[in-house]
Write a protein that holds these residues in place. Structure first.
Motif, PDB file in Angstrom:
ATOM      1  N   SER A  19       9.472 -23.317 -27.125  1.00 37.27           N
ATOM      2  CA  SER A  19       8.182 -23.636 -27.711  1.00 37.27           C
ATOM      3  C   SER A  19       8.091 -25.133 -27.989  1.00 37.27           C
ATOM      4  CB  SER A  19       7.994 -22.847 -29.005  1.00 37.27           C
ATOM      5  OG  SER A  19       8.881 -23.343 -30.005  1.00 37.27           O
ATOM      6  N   LEU A  20       6.854 -25.600 -28.179  1.00 37.18           N
ATOM      7  CA  LEU A  20       6.661 -27.007 -28.519  1.00 37.18           C
ATOM      8  C   LEU A  20       7.347 -27.344 -29.833  1.00 37.18           C
ATOM      9  CD1 LEU A  20       5.366 -29.748 -27.975  1.00 37.18           C
ATOM     10  CD2 LEU A  20       3.284 -28.890 -29.082  1.00 37.18           C
ATOM     11  N   CYS A  21       7.347 -26.404 -30.768  1.00 35.53           N
ATOM     12  CA  CYS A  21       8.017 -26.610 -32.049  1.00 35.53           C
ATOM     13  C   CYS A  21       9.517 -26.837 -31.842  1.00 35.53           C
ATOM     14  CB  CYS A  21       7.771 -25.406 -32.951  1.00 35.53           C
ATOM     15  SG  CYS A  21       8.657 -25.469 -34.531  1.00 35.53           S
ATOM     16  N   ASP A  22      10.165 -25.932 -31.103  1.00 37.08           N
ATOM     17  CA  ASP A  22      11.592 -26.084 -30.829  1.00 37.08           C
ATOM     18  C   ASP A  22      11.870 -27.341 -30.006  1.00 37.08           C
ATOM     19  OD1 ASP A  22      12.356 -23.874 -32.242  1.00 37.08           O
ATOM     20  OD2 ASP A  22      12.505 -22.541 -30.508  1.00 37.08           O
ATOM     21  N   TYR A  23      10.939 -27.644 -29.095  1.00 35.58           N
ATOM     22  CA  TYR A  23      11.138 -28.808 -28.236  1.00 35.58           C
ATOM     23  C   TYR A  23      11.116 -30.096 -29.052  1.00 35.58           C
ATOM     24  CZ  TYR A  23      10.898 -31.522 -23.902  1.00 35.58           C
ATOM     25  OH  TYR A  23      11.166 -32.373 -22.863  1.00 35.58           O
ATOM     26  N   SER A  24      10.254 -30.158 -30.080  1.00 30.35           N
ATOM     27  CA  SER A  24      10.208 -31.353 -30.920  1.00 30.35           C
ATOM     28  C   SER A  24      11.521 -31.529 -31.682  1.00 30.35           C
ATOM     29  CB  SER A  24       9.026 -31.292 -31.888  1.00 30.35           C
ATOM     30  OG  SER A  24       9.189 -30.249 -32.833  1.00 30.35           O
ATOM     31  N   SER A  25      12.115 -30.417 -32.118  1.00 30.86           N
ATOM     32  CA  SER A  25      13.431 -30.504 -32.767  1.00 30.86           C
ATOM     33  C   SER A  25      14.491 -30.948 -31.770  1.00 30.86           C
ATOM     34  CB  SER A  25      13.814 -29.152 -33.376  1.00 30.86           C
ATOM     35  OG  SER A  25      13.034 -28.862 -34.509  1.00 30.86           O
ATOM     36  N   TYR A  26      14.408 -30.422 -30.559  1.00 32.77           N
ATOM     37  CA  TYR A  26      15.345 -30.821 -29.508  1.00 32.77           C
ATOM     38  C   TYR A  26      15.283 -32.327 -29.255  1.00 32.77           C
ATOM     39  CZ  TYR A  26      16.607 -31.872 -24.667  1.00 32.77           C
ATOM     40  OH  TYR A  26      17.106 -32.464 -23.547  1.00 32.77           O
ATOM     41  N   PRO A 160      18.634 -34.308 -46.695  1.00 33.70           N
ATOM     42  CA  PRO A 160      17.163 -34.228 -46.717  1.00 33.70           C
ATOM     43  C   PRO A 160      16.684 -33.263 -47.796  1.00 33.70           C
ATOM     44  CG  PRO A 160      18.006 -34.066 -44.470  1.00 33.70           C
ATOM     45  CD  PRO A 160      19.194 -33.986 -45.368  1.00 33.70           C
ATOM     46  N   THR A 161      15.542 -33.574 -48.381  1.00 31.41           N
ATOM     47  CA  THR A 161      14.973 -32.726 -49.428  1.00 31.41           C
ATOM     48  C   THR A 161      13.546 -32.279 -49.126  1.00 31.41           C
ATOM     49  OG1 THR A 161      14.214 -34.668 -50.653  1.00 31.41           O
ATOM     50  CG2 THR A 161      16.396 -33.794 -51.213  1.00 31.41           C
ATOM     51  N   ILE A 171      19.262 -33.304 -40.988  1.00 35.13           N
ATOM     52  CA  ILE A 171      19.206 -34.746 -40.818  1.00 35.13           C
ATOM     53  C   ILE A 171      18.942 -35.120 -39.360  1.00 35.13           C
ATOM     54  CG2 ILE A 171      21.717 -34.948 -40.546  1.00 35.13           C
ATOM     55  CD1 ILE A 171      19.289 -37.493 -42.207  1.00 35.13           C
ATOM     56  N   GLY A 172      19.438 -34.327 -38.417  1.00 37.58           N
ATOM     57  CA  GLY A 172      19.221 -34.632 -37.008  1.00 37.58           C
ATOM     58  C   GLY A 172      17.763 -34.609 -36.601  1.00 37.58           C
ATOM     59  N   ASP A 173      16.939 -33.839 -37.325  1.00 33.85           N
ATOM     60  CA  ASP A 173      15.514 -33.787 -37.016  1.00 33.85           C
ATOM     61  C   ASP A 173      14.792 -35.059 -37.438  1.00 33.85           C
ATOM     62  OD1 ASP A 173      15.767 -31.302 -35.907  1.00 33.85           O
ATOM     63  OD2 ASP A 173      14.107 -30.413 -37.028  1.00 33.85           O
ATOM     64  N   TYR A 174      15.501 -35.947 -38.115  1.00 35.94           N
ATOM     65  CA  TYR A 174      14.923 -37.232 -38.487  1.00 35.94           C
ATOM     66  C   TYR A 174      15.207 -38.295 -37.416  1.00 35.94           C
ATOM     67  CZ  TYR A 174      13.718 -35.441 -43.090  1.00 35.94           C
ATOM     68  OH  TYR A 174      13.158 -34.719 -44.122  1.00 35.94           O
ATOM     69  N   PRO A 206       9.879 -35.679 -40.680  1.00 38.41           N
ATOM     70  CA  PRO A 206      10.360 -35.492 -39.305  1.00 38.41           C
ATOM     71  C   PRO A 206       9.189 -35.187 -38.387  1.00 38.41           C
ATOM     72  CG  PRO A 206      10.832 -33.543 -40.615  1.00 38.41           C
ATOM     73  CD  PRO A 206      10.280 -34.568 -41.561  1.00 38.41           C
ATOM     74  N   LEU A 207       9.256 -35.635 -37.146  1.00 36.47           N
ATOM     75  CA  LEU A 207       8.157 -35.441 -36.206  1.00 36.47           C
ATOM     76  C   LEU A 207       7.820 -33.962 -36.030  1.00 36.47           C
ATOM     77  CD1 LEU A 207       6.261 -37.001 -34.222  1.00 36.47           C
ATOM     78  CD2 LEU A 207       7.905 -36.408 -32.433  1.00 36.47           C
ATOM     79  N   ARG A 208       8.803 -33.095 -36.198  1.00 38.20           N
ATOM     80  CA  ARG A 208       8.559 -31.662 -36.018  1.00 38.20           C
ATOM     81  C   ARG A 208       7.446 -31.164 -36.937  1.00 38.20           C
ATOM     82  NH1 ARG A 208      13.127 -27.962 -39.193  1.00 38.20           N
ATOM     83  NH2 ARG A 208      12.009 -27.981 -41.178  1.00 38.20           N
TER      84      ARG A 208
END
Length: 281
Positions: A19-26, A160-161, A171-174, A206-208
């Motif tokens: 999904s686009l959501c998962d892809y943004s995390s990727y 992250p909070t 943190i990786g999603d940042y 985060p962009l996600r």
């Protein structure tokens, strides 16, 4: 914590359908891992290179997903915008209207700083002030898109909070982070050059949060239709025949875009009903 498809994608270096959501995390996790490796050797990576990779990945997603939830448009010449926005990100609300997020990209140094985010020569009109002017003139929301990795120094020691609709992001999603231009302005006037620790975790998203959650960011002052967004000055990536004139008679010799436009434009429609309707067609 990463879902299995995202973990698999990072390990393989090429994502399976998601999904686009998962892809943004990727994408965010990949940026974070890449820059962390760069910083481990005390090296740097160019801002333009990171942006090129980001746009390429979005183009890949739009090419694989026939639902056309993501559309990428570009010019074919170098353009320096008056307001500093590198990327125009338009997020649809499911009614045929879009919010305009004007993005200026900056990459972290191996010291955990953003060297371009600093007070410059007295009297110079700083970039964040140009982005704030963009907000007032066009009803957009201006953000800095920060490319982040784990630096050797000046890196946050706290976790992250901030929560979005999927909870607290790792943190990786940042790796792909958003900070409002106004917050950058306030922060840089207090400390210069700006360190990531000055905006994390309270001022950064985060962009996600854009790709996964409905309306997580401040509403823009006005809405735009697709007809107002897609102009003859652009061509859509993966969306033209070989012999088609991508500019439809547009006078490209001027090398000028309308006021406020960035050389790259990304349209995202997050509404499930709209996506289903496009698939039926």
């Amino acid at each position: 914590m990463l879902t299995d498809p995202i973990r698999q994608a990072i390990l393989l270096g090429f994502p399976p359908p998601m999904s686009l959501c998962d892809y943004s995390s990727y994408l965010s996790q990949r940026v974070y891992r890449h820059l962390s490796d760069v910083f481990r050797f005390g090296l740097s990576f160019s801002e333009l290179g990171m942006t090129d990779h980001f746009i390429l990945d979005l183009a890949r997603f739009s090419h694989r997903n026939r639902s056309a939830t993501v559309k990428v448009y570009k010019t074919s010449w170098p353009v320096e915008t008056v307001f500093g926005n590198d990327i125009d990100l338009f997020v649809g609300d499911g009614t045929g209207q879009y919010d305009w997020y004007a993005l200026q990209a900056k990459v972290m140094s191996h010291e955990g700083e953003f060297n371009d985010l600093k007070i410059k020569v007295k009297g110079e009109f700083h970039q964040w002030l140009k982005l704030l002017l963009h907000e007032r003139l066009f009803g957009s929301q201006a953000f800095y898109l920060l490319y982040v990795g784990k630096s050797k120094t000046n890196f946050p020691t706290i976790k992250p909070t901030s929560k979005d609709c999927h909870g607290v992001a790792p943190i990786g999603d940042y790796g792909l982070s958003l900070v409002k231009a106004l917050d950058i302005h306030k922060t840089v006037t207090r400390t210069t050059p700006m360190k990531f620790t000055e905006v994390f975790p309270d001022l950064v998203e985060p962009l996600r949060s854009i790709f996964c959650c409905p309306r997580p960011l401040p509403k823009t002052a006005r809405k735009y239709t697709e007809n107002e967004i897609v102009t003859p000055a652009y061509r859509q990536v993966y969306a033209r025949d070989k012999d088609e004139d991508p500019y439809q008679g547009y006078n490209i010799s001027d090398h000028v875009l309308p006021d406020g436009f960035a050389p790259l434009r990304v349209l995202i429609d997050l509404n499930p009903d709209a996506v289903a309707d496009k698939n039926v067609r």
